[in-house]
Scaffold this active site. Structure first.
Site, PDB file in Angstrom:
ATOM      1  N   ASN A  22       0.830  -1.198   0.000  1.00  0.00           N
ATOM      2  CA  ASN A  22       0.000   0.000   0.000  1.00  0.00           C
ATOM      3  C   ASN A  22       0.871   1.257   0.000  1.00  0.00           C
ATOM      4  O   ASN A  22       2.093   1.186   0.048  1.00  0.00           O
ATOM      5  CB  ASN A  22      -0.967  -0.021   1.190  1.00  0.00           C
ATOM      6  CG  ASN A  22      -2.289   0.639   0.871  1.00  0.00           C
ATOM      7  OD1 ASN A  22      -2.347   1.575   0.087  1.00  0.00           O
ATOM      8  ND2 ASN A  22      -3.352   0.151   1.470  1.00  0.00           N
ATOM      9  N   HIS A  52      23.554   0.587  12.484  1.00  0.00           N
ATOM     10  CA  HIS A  52      24.928   0.989  12.758  1.00  0.00           C
ATOM     11  C   HIS A  52      25.380   0.354  14.062  1.00  0.00           C
ATOM     12  O   HIS A  52      24.561   0.023  14.923  1.00  0.00           O
ATOM     13  CB  HIS A  52      25.034   2.516  12.864  1.00  0.00           C
ATOM     14  CG  HIS A  52      24.743   3.213  11.581  1.00  0.00           C
ATOM     15  ND1 HIS A  52      25.716   3.476  10.650  1.00  0.00           N
ATOM     16  CD2 HIS A  52      23.591   3.689  11.058  1.00  0.00           C
ATOM     17  CE1 HIS A  52      25.175   4.086   9.609  1.00  0.00           C
ATOM     18  NE2 HIS A  52      23.875   4.226   9.831  1.00  0.00           N
ATOM     19  N   ALA A  77      -1.185  -1.246   8.888  1.00  0.00           N
ATOM     20  CA  ALA A  77      -0.722   0.133   8.730  1.00  0.00           C
ATOM     21  C   ALA A  77       0.277   0.517   9.812  1.00  0.00           C
ATOM     22  O   ALA A  77       0.084   0.209  10.996  1.00  0.00           O
ATOM     23  CB  ALA A  77      -1.917   1.081   8.768  1.00  0.00           C
ATOM     24  N   ALA A  89       4.987 -17.389   8.196  1.00  0.00           N
ATOM     25  CA  ALA A  89       3.937 -17.629   7.218  1.00  0.00           C
ATOM     26  C   ALA A  89       2.558 -17.452   7.849  1.00  0.00           C
ATOM     27  O   ALA A  89       2.273 -17.981   8.909  1.00  0.00           O
ATOM     28  CB  ALA A  89       4.073 -19.030   6.637  1.00  0.00           C
TER      29      ALA A  89
END
Length: 99
Positions: A22, A52, A77, A89
């Site tokens: 999306n 890092h 979202a 899965a």
């Protein structure tokens, strides 16, 4: 894939079949992002495969760890996936995950 979409390289992202991404997603893919078949990715998902070192004298050194999203997973979202994480899965997180 809905636009806009951002990536730092793009060449290190590998998509399977029937993947939906999306809008407003960002992939930092230098360490590799592997998304298998039938994965749904919601808006504003951030996937990061690079970090890092914590030691201030070595902070410029990169640590690369691939992200793996397995078949049928659904990322809602605003999800952030950090380096080295695998989402299994068919996984859908619908509640708090303990520390």
């Amino acid at each position: 894939m809905n636009q806009p979409f951002q990536t730092d390289f793009g060449a290190h992202t590998f998509l399977g079949k029937n993947v939906f991404i999306n809008r407003d997603c960002c992939f930092v893919d230098l360490g590799g992002i592997f998304i298998v078949d039938q994965v749904f990715i919601g808006p504003r998902v951030l996937m990061i495969s690079v970090n890092h070192r914590e030691n201030p004298q070595k902070r410029a050194d990169l640590v690369l760890k691939a992200v793996h999203i397995e078949k049928g997973a659904w990322l809602g979202a605003g999800v952030m996936v950090v380096p080295g994480v695998t989402i299994g899965a068919g996984a859908v997180v619908t509640h708090d995950v303990p520390a």
